[in-house]
Write an enzyme that holds these catalytic residues in place. Structure first.
Site, PDB file in Angstrom:
ATOM      1  N   ASP A   1       0.802  -1.220   0.000  1.00  0.00           N
ATOM      2  CA  ASP A   1       0.000   0.000   0.000  1.00  0.00           C
ATOM      3  C   ASP A   1       0.838   1.276   0.000  1.00  0.00           C
ATOM      4  O   ASP A   1       1.444   1.660   1.008  1.00  0.00           O
ATOM      5  CB  ASP A   1      -0.966   0.025   1.199  1.00  0.00           C
ATOM      6  CG  ASP A   1      -2.201   0.893   0.911  1.00  0.00           C
ATOM      7  OD1 ASP A   1      -2.995   1.106   1.847  1.00  0.00           O
ATOM      8  OD2 ASP A   1      -2.344   1.368  -0.234  1.00  0.00           O
TER       9      ASP A   1
ATOM     10  N   LYS B   1      -8.166  -1.323   3.217  1.00  0.00           N
ATOM     11  CA  LYS B   1      -7.529  -0.008   3.355  1.00  0.00           C
ATOM     12  C   LYS B   1      -7.581   0.475   4.802  1.00  0.00           C
ATOM     13  O   LYS B   1      -6.630   1.062   5.301  1.00  0.00           O
ATOM     14  CB  LYS B   1      -8.247   0.986   2.448  1.00  0.00           C
ATOM     15  CG  LYS B   1      -7.600   2.335   2.279  1.00  0.00           C
ATOM     16  CD  LYS B   1      -6.279   2.292   1.552  1.00  0.00           C
ATOM     17  CE  LYS B   1      -6.401   2.105   0.081  1.00  0.00           C
ATOM     18  NZ  LYS B   1      -5.103   2.337  -0.627  1.00  0.00           N
TER      19      LYS B   1
ATOM     20  N   LYS C   1      -8.069  14.081  -3.546  1.00  0.00           N
ATOM     21  CA  LYS C   1      -8.579  13.566  -2.287  1.00  0.00           C
ATOM     22  C   LYS C   1      -8.475  14.621  -1.200  1.00  0.00           C
ATOM     23  O   LYS C   1      -7.470  15.334  -1.111  1.00  0.00           O
ATOM     24  CB  LYS C   1      -7.752  12.350  -1.867  1.00  0.00           C
ATOM     25  CG  LYS C   1      -8.218  11.721  -0.583  1.00  0.00           C
ATOM     26  CD  LYS C   1      -7.201  10.801   0.022  1.00  0.00           C
ATOM     27  CE  LYS C   1      -5.922  11.486   0.430  1.00  0.00           C
ATOM     28  NZ  LYS C   1      -4.778  10.611   0.142  1.00  0.00           N
TER      29      LYS C   1
ATOM     30  N   LYS D   1       2.482   2.010   3.408  1.00  0.00           N
ATOM     31  CA  LYS D   1       1.695   2.195   4.635  1.00  0.00           C
ATOM     32  C   LYS D   1       1.861   1.021   5.583  1.00  0.00           C
ATOM     33  O   LYS D   1       1.877   1.171   6.800  1.00  0.00           O
ATOM     34  CB  LYS D   1       0.211   2.311   4.294  1.00  0.00           C
ATOM     35  CG  LYS D   1      -0.262   3.574   3.644  1.00  0.00           C
ATOM     36  CD  LYS D   1      -1.782   3.601   3.805  1.00  0.00           C
ATOM     37  CE  LYS D   1      -2.518   4.512   2.864  1.00  0.00           C
ATOM     38  NZ  LYS D   1      -2.410   4.213   1.450  1.00  0.00           N
TER      39      LYS D   1
HETATM   40  N1  LIG Z   1      -2.457   7.999  -3.678  1.00  0.00           N
HETATM   41  C1  LIG Z   1      -2.899   6.941  -4.346  1.00  0.00           C
HETATM   42  O1  LIG Z   1      -3.341   7.029  -5.474  1.00  0.00           O
HETATM   43  C2  LIG Z   1      -2.788   5.605  -3.673  1.00  0.00           C
HETATM   44  C3  LIG Z   1      -2.166   5.515  -2.430  1.00  0.00           C
HETATM   45  C4  LIG Z   1      -2.073   4.262  -1.829  1.00  0.00           C
HETATM   46  C5  LIG Z   1      -2.563   3.150  -2.473  1.00  0.00           C
HETATM   47  N2  LIG Z   1      -3.180   3.283  -3.683  1.00  0.00           N
HETATM   48  C6  LIG Z   1      -3.690   2.081  -4.302  1.00  0.00           C
HETATM   49  O2  LIG Z   1      -3.178   1.959  -5.628  1.00  0.00           O
HETATM   50  C7  LIG Z   1      -4.130   1.242  -6.409  1.00  0.00           C
HETATM   51  C8  LIG Z   1      -4.364   2.003  -7.698  1.00  0.00           C
HETATM   52  O3  LIG Z   1      -4.858   3.263  -7.404  1.00  0.00           O
HETATM   53  P1  LIG Z   1      -5.495   4.086  -8.623  1.00  0.00           P
HETATM   54  O4  LIG Z   1      -5.933   5.397  -8.095  1.00  0.00           O
HETATM   55  O5  LIG Z   1      -4.592   4.037  -9.803  1.00  0.00           O
HETATM   56  O6  LIG Z   1      -6.785   3.191  -8.920  1.00  0.00           O
HETATM   57  P2  LIG Z   1      -7.579   3.007 -10.294  1.00  0.00           P
HETATM   58  O7  LIG Z   1      -8.864   2.377  -9.928  1.00  0.00           O
HETATM   59  O8  LIG Z   1      -7.587   4.250 -11.069  1.00  0.00           O
HETATM   60  O9  LIG Z   1      -6.674   1.968 -11.115  1.00  0.00           O
HETATM   61  C9  LIG Z   1      -6.702   0.587 -10.855  1.00  0.00           C
HETATM   62  C10 LIG Z   1      -6.646  -0.099 -12.208  1.00  0.00           C
HETATM   63  O10 LIG Z   1      -6.521  -1.501 -11.972  1.00  0.00           O
HETATM   64  C11 LIG Z   1      -7.290  -2.158 -12.955  1.00  0.00           C
HETATM   65  N3  LIG Z   1      -7.493  -3.514 -12.462  1.00  0.00           N
HETATM   66  C12 LIG Z   1      -8.332  -3.946 -11.497  1.00  0.00           C
HETATM   67  N4  LIG Z   1      -8.169  -5.265 -11.313  1.00  0.00           N
HETATM   68  C13 LIG Z   1      -7.160  -5.661 -12.142  1.00  0.00           C
HETATM   69  C14 LIG Z   1      -6.517  -6.893 -12.415  1.00  0.00           C
HETATM   70  N5  LIG Z   1      -6.858  -8.010 -11.776  1.00  0.00           N
HETATM   71  N6  LIG Z   1      -5.513  -6.919 -13.331  1.00  0.00           N
HETATM   72  C15 LIG Z   1      -5.129  -5.788 -13.962  1.00  0.00           C
HETATM   73  N7  LIG Z   1      -5.722  -4.586 -13.774  1.00  0.00           N
HETATM   74  C16 LIG Z   1      -6.726  -4.541 -12.869  1.00  0.00           C
HETATM   75  C17 LIG Z   1      -8.522  -1.313 -13.109  1.00  0.00           C
HETATM   76  O11 LIG Z   1      -9.146  -1.540 -14.356  1.00  0.00           O
HETATM   77  C18 LIG Z   1      -7.924   0.101 -13.038  1.00  0.00           C
HETATM   78  O12 LIG Z   1      -7.576   0.566 -14.324  1.00  0.00           O
HETATM   79  C19 LIG Z   1      -5.381   1.098  -5.552  1.00  0.00           C
HETATM   80  O13 LIG Z   1      -5.386  -0.178  -4.940  1.00  0.00           O
HETATM   81  C20 LIG Z   1      -5.176   2.138  -4.472  1.00  0.00           C
HETATM   82  O14 LIG Z   1      -5.829   1.830  -3.265  1.00  0.00           O
HETATM   83  C21 LIG Z   1      -3.310   4.480  -4.302  1.00  0.00           C
HETATM   84  O1  LIG Z   2      -3.027   9.307   1.359  1.00  0.00           O
HETATM   85  P1  LIG Z   2      -2.829   7.953   2.009  1.00  0.00           P
HETATM   86  O2  LIG Z   2      -3.326   7.897   3.403  1.00  0.00           O
HETATM   87  O3  LIG Z   2      -1.425   7.414   1.871  1.00  0.00           O
HETATM   88  O4  LIG Z   2      -3.756   6.907   1.262  1.00  0.00           O
HETATM   89  C1  LIG Z   2      -4.758   7.188   0.368  1.00  0.00           C
HETATM   90  C2  LIG Z   2      -6.054   7.234   1.115  1.00  0.00           C
HETATM   91  O5  LIG Z   2      -6.083   8.407   1.880  1.00  0.00           O
HETATM   92  C3  LIG Z   2      -7.210   7.221   0.144  1.00  0.00           C
HETATM   93  O6  LIG Z   2      -8.408   7.197   0.839  1.00  0.00           O
HETATM   94  C4  LIG Z   2      -7.118   5.999  -0.729  1.00  0.00           C
HETATM   95  O7  LIG Z   2      -8.120   6.035  -1.626  1.00  0.00           O
HETATM   96  C5  LIG Z   2      -5.836   5.970  -1.482  1.00  0.00           C
HETATM   97  O8  LIG Z   2      -5.752   4.741  -2.170  1.00  0.00           O
HETATM   98  C6  LIG Z   2      -4.678   6.049  -0.579  1.00  0.00           C
HETATM   99  O9  LIG Z   2      -4.601   4.846   0.151  1.00  0.00           O
END
Ligand SMILES: NC(=O)c1ccc[n+]([C@@H]2O[C@H](COP(=O)([O-])OP(=O)(O)OC[C@H]3O[C@@H](n4cnc5c(N)ncnc54)[C@H](O)[C@@H]3O)[C@@H](O)[C@H]2O)c1
Ligand SMILES: O=P([O-])([O-])O[C@@H]1[C@@H](O)[C@H](O)[C@@H](O)[C@H](O)[C@@H]1O
Length: 544
Positions: free
Chosen positions: A333, A382, A423, A500
């Site tokens: 994460d 999460k 966010k 995280k």
């Molecule tokens: N700041 C952040 O953006 C942040 C921080 C911490 C964690 N994350 C995590 O990162 C991940 C991606 O975030 P995001 O904002 O890009 O999300 P998003 O939903 O925009 O992108 C995820 C992508 O994964 C694809 N997908 C889903 N299942 C799949 C599979 N089995 N194989 C291949 N592709 C698949 C979806 O079609 C989508 O395009 C999430 O799990 C999110 O919780 C994001």
């Molecule tokens: O900013 P952060 O606490 O590292 O984490 C983010 C969360 O605040 C948010 O809710 C979640 O959607 C993102 O995927 C990411 O996990």
């Protein structure tokens, strides 16, 4: 592989920083060399003899603690040749995947684009590797600190040279997916649109029960089969080999930036050991998630796999498999905004002797991640990763907290489409201070989620690749041979600063304090060139 993927199977080809695509020889001596009998440079390697100094504590029968300084001498070896490296993203068509790809293209081409504030140049802000420095030492004459770019401490891959590819359950090309993500300025998108449109994610595996049902409408780019199978493992392994061969790569790093999955139940006989996990995959067990199948495929392909999402991808059987195959894994994460702030603020408060008694952590966001997290099972993954981030700091201070005592801590995430990727994080930190007083810290933190996470993807990939070129062995006191050099443990806890819920080798402690995490990776990299840990003692400024 689905025909359309054949037609367009593309990868964001890495021209290297000098644009010719060859392996870039980046040697640490570009900026500095270490002048020490304990460090030797050859064309291919940097070798250092490093004395690791720590303190062992024992408790006397009368309960008194006895602290004994200890020294262990290690030999480190670093391969200097920077390999042509691929970055394969699972979830390439998502907000993070499209943003990091467009960002690397923009940097590689030194793009400048108009915004309402004026001309914006490409940069790598938010990346520790590319945007931060470390203290090398103090100037021999002026005694002032000399700081170097973090990425110059060791011969690391330059992100501009990364060849990018990956998978997505959505068939949109990267330009269409970039538009869907609503992260980047139209003026920047216009400059990268043509190149992004040439990239189409490979089809992926999709087991509906693991992500929110609201994701089904984008699942149109699938490998056949809706539960784990060895055929899926072999398909993904072939995808990695094909990508490597097609692009003439020396190495590939795979990063999960796909949707957050629900937790998998840990079931004896199913995913508790490596053998049971492989058997469960062969039998198509319902409890094996797509991310675990990707992890297994990467482990068997000896390709480092990092989980940027909070689910428990690395079930015990996956960790054991990685150990058996001496393969690297890391997670979980990305720690991008609200939680990164929390891990720094809680560290400061508790180490200041201020008793934090409650943390109310609320946020809302409107991107697809937020949509997926609006489903309870995915939110729970999460909630766990966002809640456990203070545990080590609380447990380290038995003056403020009795055993088992900890601050109240609540995590709320709400899906609000209107704010898209921007966010909102609202936090209240409530603490007891001197003589019954209280301190209340209230934060309103707008985190552009993907613009904060994308540099972390770069850091995780560059550092994970660097770790594949570092080996160690215990040095002997009398110079006798102590055997072959070895890899670090399969679980790359050195990546924890970007995560995280840092995964650590079984039985080892989890460190969440942000400053400690950064110091760990900084000082390990310094040790690889025979340098002492960064010390802020600056005795040279105090003892004269
Ligand atoms: N700041 C952040 O953006 C942040 C921080 C911490 C964690 N994350 C995590 O990162 C991940 C991606 O975030 P995001 O904002 O890009 O999300 P998003 O939903 O925009 O992108 C995820 C992508 O994964 C694809 N997908 C889903 N299942 C799949 C599979 N089995 N194989 C291949 N592709 C698949 C979806 O079609 C989508 O395009 C999430 O799990 C999110 O919780 C994001
Ligand atoms: O900013 P952060 O606490 O590292 O984490 C983010 C969360 O605040 C948010 O809710 C979640 O959607 C993102 O995927 C990411 O996990």
């Amino acid at each position: 592989m689905a025909p359309h993927a054949e037609e367009h199977a593309g990868s964001a080809n890495g021209g290297n920083s000098n644009g010719n695509g060859s392996t870039v020889q980046t040697a640490a001596y570009d900026v500095f060399t270490v002048n020490s009998p304990n460090v030797t440079y050859t064309d291919n390697e940097i070798k250092s003899k490093y004395t690791y100094r720590t303190t062992q504590v024992e408790t006397n029968p009368d309960g008194k603690l006895v602290a004994t300084p200890t020294e262990t001498v290690y030999d480190f070896k670093v391969e200097r040749k920077v390999p042509k490296t691929g970055m394969m993203l699972v979830g390439w068509g998502g907000n993070n995947g499209t943003t990091v790809t467009a960002g690397i293209i923009a940097n590689r081409r030194n793009l400048v684009w108009p915004t309402k504030e004026g001309q914006q140049e490409a940069n790598y802000y938010g990346s520790v590797v590319m945007g931060s420095t470390m203290k090398l030492g103090t100037d021999a004459k002026t005694h002032k600190d000399v700081n170097i770019p973090f990425h110059q401490i060791l011969p690391m891959v330059h992100p501009n040279d990364l060849v990018i590819g990956g998978w997505d359950i959505s068939k949109l090309n990267l330009a269409e997916a970039m538009d869907r993500s609503k992260v980047l300025e139209p003026s920047l998108k216009a400059l990268v649109q043509k190149e992004m449109a040439s990239y189409v994610p490979l089809p992926s595996i999709y087991y509906p029960d693991f992500i929110a049902a609201n994701q089904e409408d984008r699942a149109d780019n699938l490998i056949e089969g809706s539960k784990a199978s060895l055929a899926h493992v072999e398909h993904l392994r072939k995808d990695i080999r094909d990508f490597k061969e097609k692009n003439g790569l020396d190495k590939v790093i795979v990063m999960w930036t796909a949707n957050t999955e629900r937790y998998a139940d840990i079931i004896e006989g199913v995913n508790d050991t490596a053998d049971n996990l492989l058997k469960s995959i062969e039998q198509g067990h319902e409890e094996v998630s797509p991310s675990t199948v990707f992890a297994v495929a990467c482990i068997l392909e000896n390709t480092p796999f990092i989980n940027g999402s909070p689910q428990n991808t690395f079930v015990p059987g996956a960790i054991e498999l990685a150990e058996k195959h001496n393969a690297y894994i890391g997670g979980d994460d990305f720690k991008s905004g609200q939680t990164k702030m929390k891990s720094a603020l809680v560290d400061f408060l508790i180490n200041a002797g201020i008793k934090l008694t409650s943390i109310a952590s609320y946020n809302h966001l409107g991107n697809n991640d937020g949509k997926n997290l609006s489903s309870q099972k995915q939110f729970r993954s999460k909630e766990i990763s966002k809640s456990n981030v203070v545990d080590d700091m609380v447990e380290a201070n038995h003056i403020l907290y009795k055993k088992g005592e900890h601050p109240d801590h609540c995590v709320v995430i709400k899906y609000m489409p209107a704010v898209a990727d921007n966010k909102r994080a609202l936090d209240e930190y409530y603490a007891e201070i001197f003589l019954g007083g209280h301190q209340t810290i209230s934060l309103f933190n707008i985190c552009e989620d993907s613009l904060l996470a994308s540099p972390l993807i770069i850091d995780l990939v560059v550092m994970a690749e660097m770790m594949t070129r570092i080996q160690w062995k215990a040095a002997s006191a009398n110079g006798s041979d102590t055997g072959d050099f070895k890899n670090f443990h399969s679980v790359l806890s050195v990546l924890s600063y970007m995560l995280k819920a840092p995964l650590t080798p079984p039985g080892t402690p989890v460190v969440n304090a942000l400053a400690k995490q950064r110091a760990a990776v900084t000082n390990i990299f310094r040790a690889c060139v025979g340098l002492e840990p960064e010390s802020d003692m600056t005795l040279e400024h105090k003892l004269f």
